[in-house]
Structures are given as C-alpha cells and as structure tokens.
Design a protein around this motif. Structure first.
Motif, PDB file in Angstrom:
ATOM      1  N   GLU A 159     -36.239 -34.007 -28.842  1.00 44.45           N
ATOM      2  CA  GLU A 159     -35.152 -34.968 -29.512  1.00 44.45           C
ATOM      3  C   GLU A 159     -35.522 -34.306 -30.933  1.00 44.45           C
ATOM      4  N   ASP A 160     -35.729 -33.718 -31.418  1.00 42.85           N
ATOM      5  CA  ASP A 160     -35.846 -33.195 -33.074  1.00 42.85           C
ATOM      6  C   ASP A 160     -35.210 -31.799 -33.351  1.00 42.85           C
ATOM      7  N   ILE A 161     -34.553 -31.505 -32.004  1.00 41.33           N
ATOM      8  CA  ILE A 161     -32.935 -30.982 -32.590  1.00 41.33           C
ATOM      9  C   ILE A 161     -31.540 -31.087 -32.660  1.00 41.33           C
ATOM     10  N   SER A 162     -30.669 -31.265 -33.344  1.00 39.03           N
ATOM     11  CA  SER A 162     -29.567 -31.980 -33.295  1.00 39.03           C
ATOM     12  C   SER A 162     -28.495 -31.622 -32.558  1.00 39.03           C
ATOM     13  N   GLU A 165     -27.118 -28.723 -33.698  1.00 38.48           N
ATOM     14  CA  GLU A 165     -27.371 -27.505 -33.507  1.00 38.48           C
ATOM     15  C   GLU A 165     -27.034 -26.812 -32.301  1.00 38.48           C
ATOM     16  N   ARG A 166     -27.336 -27.665 -31.039  1.00 44.72           N
ATOM     17  CA  ARG A 166     -26.869 -27.157 -29.763  1.00 44.72           C
ATOM     18  C   ARG A 166     -26.147 -26.664 -29.418  1.00 44.72           C
ATOM     19  N   ALA A 167     -24.950 -27.209 -30.536  1.00 42.40           N
ATOM     20  CA  ALA A 167     -23.278 -27.236 -29.492  1.00 42.40           C
ATOM     21  C   ALA A 167     -22.746 -25.290 -30.684  1.00 42.40           C
ATOM     22  N   ARG A 168     -23.680 -25.653 -31.930  1.00 42.71           N
ATOM     23  CA  ARG A 168     -23.315 -24.308 -32.949  1.00 42.71           C
ATOM     24  C   ARG A 168     -23.620 -23.057 -31.747  1.00 42.71           C
ATOM     25  N   ASP A 169     -24.802 -23.370 -31.391  1.00 42.79           N
ATOM     26  CA  ASP A 169     -25.872 -21.756 -30.428  1.00 42.79           C
ATOM     27  C   ASP A 169     -25.079 -21.854 -29.161  1.00 42.79           C
ATOM     28  N   TYR A 170     -24.360 -23.035 -28.222  1.00 45.38           N
ATOM     29  CA  TYR A 170     -23.691 -23.113 -27.294  1.00 45.38           C
ATOM     30  C   TYR A 170     -22.029 -22.749 -27.651  1.00 45.38           C
ATOM     31  N   LEU A 210     -16.777 -31.859 -40.743  1.00 39.34           N
ATOM     32  CA  LEU A 210     -17.556 -32.666 -41.186  1.00 39.34           C
ATOM     33  C   LEU A 210     -18.157 -32.747 -42.186  1.00 39.34           C
ATOM     34  N   ASN A 211     -17.427 -31.976 -43.631  1.00 39.47           N
ATOM     35  CA  ASN A 211     -18.171 -32.433 -44.683  1.00 39.47           C
ATOM     36  C   ASN A 211     -18.305 -33.904 -45.024  1.00 39.47           C
ATOM     37  N   ALA A 212     -17.073 -34.848 -44.517  1.00 38.23           N
ATOM     38  CA  ALA A 212     -17.003 -36.363 -44.572  1.00 38.23           C
ATOM     39  C   ALA A 212     -18.944 -36.797 -44.297  1.00 38.23           C
ATOM     40  N   PHE A 213     -19.270 -35.849 -43.618  1.00 36.06           N
ATOM     41  CA  PHE A 213     -19.828 -36.835 -43.562  1.00 36.06           C
ATOM     42  C   PHE A 213     -21.887 -37.087 -43.918  1.00 36.06           C
ATOM     43  N   VAL A 214     -22.657 -36.648 -44.225  1.00 32.50           N
ATOM     44  CA  VAL A 214     -23.999 -37.386 -45.328  1.00 32.50           C
ATOM     45  C   VAL A 214     -24.055 -36.204 -44.636  1.00 32.50           C
ATOM     46  N   SER A 215     -24.731 -35.816 -43.114  1.00 30.97           N
ATOM     47  CA  SER A 215     -24.772 -34.374 -42.792  1.00 30.97           C
ATOM     48  C   SER A 215     -23.939 -33.738 -41.583  1.00 30.97           C
ATOM     49  N   PRO A 216     -23.777 -32.998 -41.277  1.00 31.09           N
ATOM     50  CA  PRO A 216     -23.092 -32.737 -39.404  1.00 31.09           C
ATOM     51  C   PRO A 216     -24.881 -32.252 -39.038  1.00 31.09           C
ATOM     52  N   HIS A 217     -25.534 -32.942 -38.968  1.00 32.09           N
ATOM     53  CA  HIS A 217     -26.925 -32.938 -38.295  1.00 32.09           C
ATOM     54  C   HIS A 217     -26.910 -34.418 -37.878  1.00 32.09           C
ATOM     55  N   ASP A 218     -26.519 -35.075 -38.134  1.00 30.91           N
ATOM     56  CA  ASP A 218     -25.551 -36.446 -37.543  1.00 30.91           C
ATOM     57  C   ASP A 218     -24.893 -36.456 -36.539  1.00 30.91           C
ATOM     58  N   LEU A 219     -24.264 -36.051 -36.389  1.00 32.99           N
ATOM     59  CA  LEU A 219     -22.959 -36.186 -35.001  1.00 32.99           C
ATOM     60  C   LEU A 219     -23.892 -35.616 -34.339  1.00 32.99           C
ATOM     61  N   GLY A 220     -23.311 -36.930 -33.053  1.00 33.82           N
ATOM     62  CA  GLY A 220     -23.544 -36.084 -31.968  1.00 33.82           C
ATOM     63  C   GLY A 220     -22.665 -36.123 -30.921  1.00 33.82           C
ATOM     64  N   ILE A 221     -23.334 -35.868 -29.599  1.00 31.19           N
ATOM     65  CA  ILE A 221     -21.700 -35.474 -28.596  1.00 31.19           C
ATOM     66  C   ILE A 221     -21.482 -36.838 -27.884  1.00 31.19           C
ATOM     67  N   LYS A 222     -21.387 -37.946 -28.569  1.00 31.60           N
ATOM     68  CA  LYS A 222     -21.264 -38.655 -28.706  1.00 31.60           C
ATOM     69  C   LYS A 222     -20.400 -39.584 -29.236  1.00 31.60           C
ATOM     70  N   HIS A 223     -20.437 -38.914 -30.433  1.00 32.69           N
ATOM     71  CA  HIS A 223     -18.542 -39.093 -31.941  1.00 32.69           C
ATOM     72  C   HIS A 223     -17.559 -37.910 -31.185  1.00 32.69           C
ATOM     73  N   VAL A 224     -17.784 -37.197 -30.346  1.00 30.75           N
ATOM     74  CA  VAL A 224     -16.600 -36.378 -30.325  1.00 30.75           C
ATOM     75  C   VAL A 224     -15.711 -36.817 -29.525  1.00 30.75           C
ATOM     76  N   THR A 225     -15.700 -37.854 -28.630  1.00 29.91           N
ATOM     77  CA  THR A 225     -14.641 -38.299 -28.172  1.00 29.91           C
ATOM     78  C   THR A 225     -14.181 -39.517 -29.310  1.00 29.91           C
ATOM     79  N   MET A 226     -14.761 -39.654 -29.932  1.00 28.48           N
ATOM     80  CA  MET A 226     -13.716 -40.856 -30.983  1.00 28.48           C
ATOM     81  C   MET A 226     -12.993 -39.732 -32.282  1.00 28.48           C
ATOM     82  N   LEU A 227     -13.844 -38.628 -32.422  1.00 29.67           N
ATOM     83  CA  LEU A 227     -12.661 -37.762 -33.500  1.00 29.67           C
ATOM     84  C   LEU A 227     -11.869 -37.404 -32.837  1.00 29.67           C
ATOM     85  N   LYS A 228     -11.708 -36.387 -32.190  1.00 33.37           N
ATOM     86  CA  LYS A 228     -10.823 -35.412 -31.087  1.00 33.37           C
ATOM     87  C   LYS A 228      -9.487 -35.656 -30.961  1.00 33.37           C
ATOM     88  N   PRO A 229      -9.676 -37.631 -30.720  1.00 38.16           N
ATOM     89  CA  PRO A 229      -7.999 -37.805 -30.701  1.00 38.16           C
ATOM     90  C   PRO A 229      -7.536 -37.886 -32.573  1.00 38.16           C
TER      91      PRO A 229
END
Length: 339
Positions: A159-162, A165-170, A210-229
């Motif tokens: 849980e200590d890796i955002s 971070e994992r998405a960028r690595d993939y 991404l710059n709209a968020f305090v940190s991109p590390h705050d974002l999770g994959i659950k947020h992608v479904t709301m942002l992508k549309p």
C-alpha cells in the motif's frame, strides 16, 4: 586335530574375527557424502535448487535500477516513517532488498531491483546517528524483463507504493519489454487486460490534468474512470485542461481551490460541458450558477418557481465562506428584495 575339527576351528575363528575386519564402512560413508555434494551441485546447475547470496553492504554502494517502479525522488522521512521506526525497533533490516551485481561502475557495486524504501530508510538512518546500520541485500542474476516482473510481484500488494508509480512503470515496461503488446504483458504478469488498461490509462493522463492535483500520487485507478470521459471530444478536453491550469495556478498563488482528488474531479467535470442554453430568459434573471468575480462556482440554482428557489451550495469547488455569503446575499436581493 582331524580335518573335520580343523575346519570347524577355522570357521569359528573366522566368525570371531569378522566384526574387526570391516574397514569398508567409513569408505562407503565418504562416498555417500561426496555423492550428496555432487547431487547438490547438479541441482544448483539445473536450477532445481537455488543458492542465493545475502550480504550486508554500505547503501552508498548501491544505486537504483532505472526500471525501478518506485519514485525514489518522492521518498521522504514522512513517507518512510513506519519503516524507519520498525528498523529502529528491530535494530536491523529483516527483509533483504533484491539487487543485481554491477560491472564497470567504480561508484557502485549493486543495482537495486526491489527495495527502494529500505535503501532510502537505511541511508537516512546512517546519516542520522545510526551509522552502524547496513543495507541487507540478496544478489540475483536477472534479465531486465525478469527484474521488472520480480519487482512488480513484490510491490503489487504494497500500500506504500502509489497507483501512479505502478502505472508509470507499466507504461514504460510495455515499450521496453513487450513491444507495445498489452495482451502479452498482461499474460506475462498474470493479470486481466481490463486491469492493465486502467493502469495504462492513468499513466497516459496529460500533464495538464495531473497538475490540477496536489500530487499525482494521490490519484488511483478508481479515478481514471471519472477522468477519461472528460478528454473526448477535443473541445471538451480543451475546456477541462483550461480549468485544470487555472486551478493549478490558483493553488500556486495560495488562493485556495479544490485539494482532494474527488473535489478536483468534480471541479473539472463541472467545466467539461458548455453552459446549457435556456429557451426563454427566466423571470428572475438568475444564472444557473452564481460564481465569484474570478469565476469560482459558489452555488447552483436547481429549480425556480413563483413560491420557492431550490439551490445547491458548491462547497468543494474552491469558494470561501465569504464568497458563499456574498452569493447568498445576491440571491436574496434578487428574489427577496428588502422593504
């Protein structure tokens, strides 16, 4: 003595002397030990038995593997506090980091495949009055693709890796190891295609969003479904990116604004569509949304009748309490004039 008695005496002497005449047993034991050692070497050579080297080293002699999935620069005392306290309590590092041996680098001996937080924490402790701490490593011989899969497997449940971070690595690994074939990568990592798609979508979000968020590390994959549309079609994307830039600029100037991922997404969603045009002007002359002079939404008029006005206070869109009081005063003046 008769021949018969002589034969009996010889047999009896042979039976008595037999136990003392068995020096071959130690030789057979030695042969067994050597055979066992030979079998172990054969197992090691075939890969059925793994002999791994574990060492305690100076963390300064270790560098991060470029393909490491953690953002090492983003690590801090706060992000590693739990690990630092655990290391202090135990007096040592219990779980070794996974590394590869380096060749031709005079400054470093090893490359860290998995264990960035452990490396950072041990380094921090050594520079803060705990100089006796050393970095526990396990040395492996791995290809880059094997190193990627091993690092992903070890860190996937952490849980200590955002998620970012994992998405960028993939996304990086997709090009480097799998020739851009998402299906092959998902199969190799033993995950579903849809699961992989969400991570890749997160990694592909434009920097303006991404710059709209305090940190991109705050974002999770659950947020992608709301942002992508919000990113299609192009005119909608342009409005969202403009709103994201304004929000980032406002925060940089210290003027407040939405901070949590949920509130930022709500703010961007509100800006995605052009205001709806009404057929005839409302009698009250009130807009659908009352905003500050700077354009920050404060409240939205949901419904108006001759007897009532229904509204929603937009608490998380960046307006202050004073902005809300001013907007309510404006609304009262329009619908409930004094006197």
């Amino acid at each position: 003595m008769s021949g018969k008695n002589s034969s009996f005496a010889a047999d009896l002497a042979g039976a008595i002397d037999a136990p003392a005449a068995q020096p071959a047993r130690p030789a057979r034991l030695t042969t067994g030990v050597l055979a066992g050692r030979s079998n172990r070497l054969a197992d090691l050579a075939s890969g059925s038995l793994v002999n791994r080297a574990v060492e305690l080293v100076d963390p300064a002699r270790c560098r991060m593997w470029p393909g490491h999935n953690r953002d090492y620069a983003a690590l801090s005392e706060d992000r590693c506090r739990d690990l630092i306290e655990s290391l202090k309590a135990q007096g040592k590092q219990e779980m070794p980091a996974l590394v590869r041996r380096l060749q031709g680098d005079p400054s470093h001996d090893f490359e860290v495949i998995s264990g960035a937080r452990r490396h950072w924490s041990i380094s921090w402790l050594r520079s803060h009055n705990y100089a006796d701490f050393r970095f526990l490593i396990e040395i492996r011989d791995l290809s880059d693709e094997e190193a990627f899969r091993l690092s992903d497997l070890e860190n996937r449940a952490r849980e200590d890796i955002s998620d970012y971070e994992r998405a960028r690595d993939y996304l990086r690994a997709l090009t480097h190891y799998y020739n851009g074939k998402q299906g092959a990568m998902a199969e190799r990592l033993n995950v579903s295609d849809s699961w992989m798609s969400r991570y890749l979508d997160l990694a592909r979000l434009p920097s303006s969003i991404l710059n709209a968020f305090v940190s991109p590390h705050d974002l999770g994959i659950k947020h992608v479904t709301m942002l992508k549309p919000l990113l299609k079609p192009d005119d909608r994307r342009a409005r969202v990116e403009q709103a994201a830039s304004e929000l980032a600029a406002k925060r940089e100037k210290g003027e407040g604004g939405a901070t949590s991922p949920r509130d930022v997404i709500r703010y961007l969603t509100a800006s995605a569509d052009t205001p709806k045009k009404s057929g005839a002007p409302k009698k009250s002359g009130v807009s659908d949304v009352i905003a500050t002079e700077a354009g920050t939404p404060v409240l939205r008029v949901e419904r108006q009748t001759r007897k009532a006005v229904t509204l929603t206070l937009l608490l998380r869109d960046g307006a202050t309490r004073a902005d809300a009081q001013a907007a309510l005063a404006t609304l009262l003046d329009r619908h409930w004039p004094s006197g």
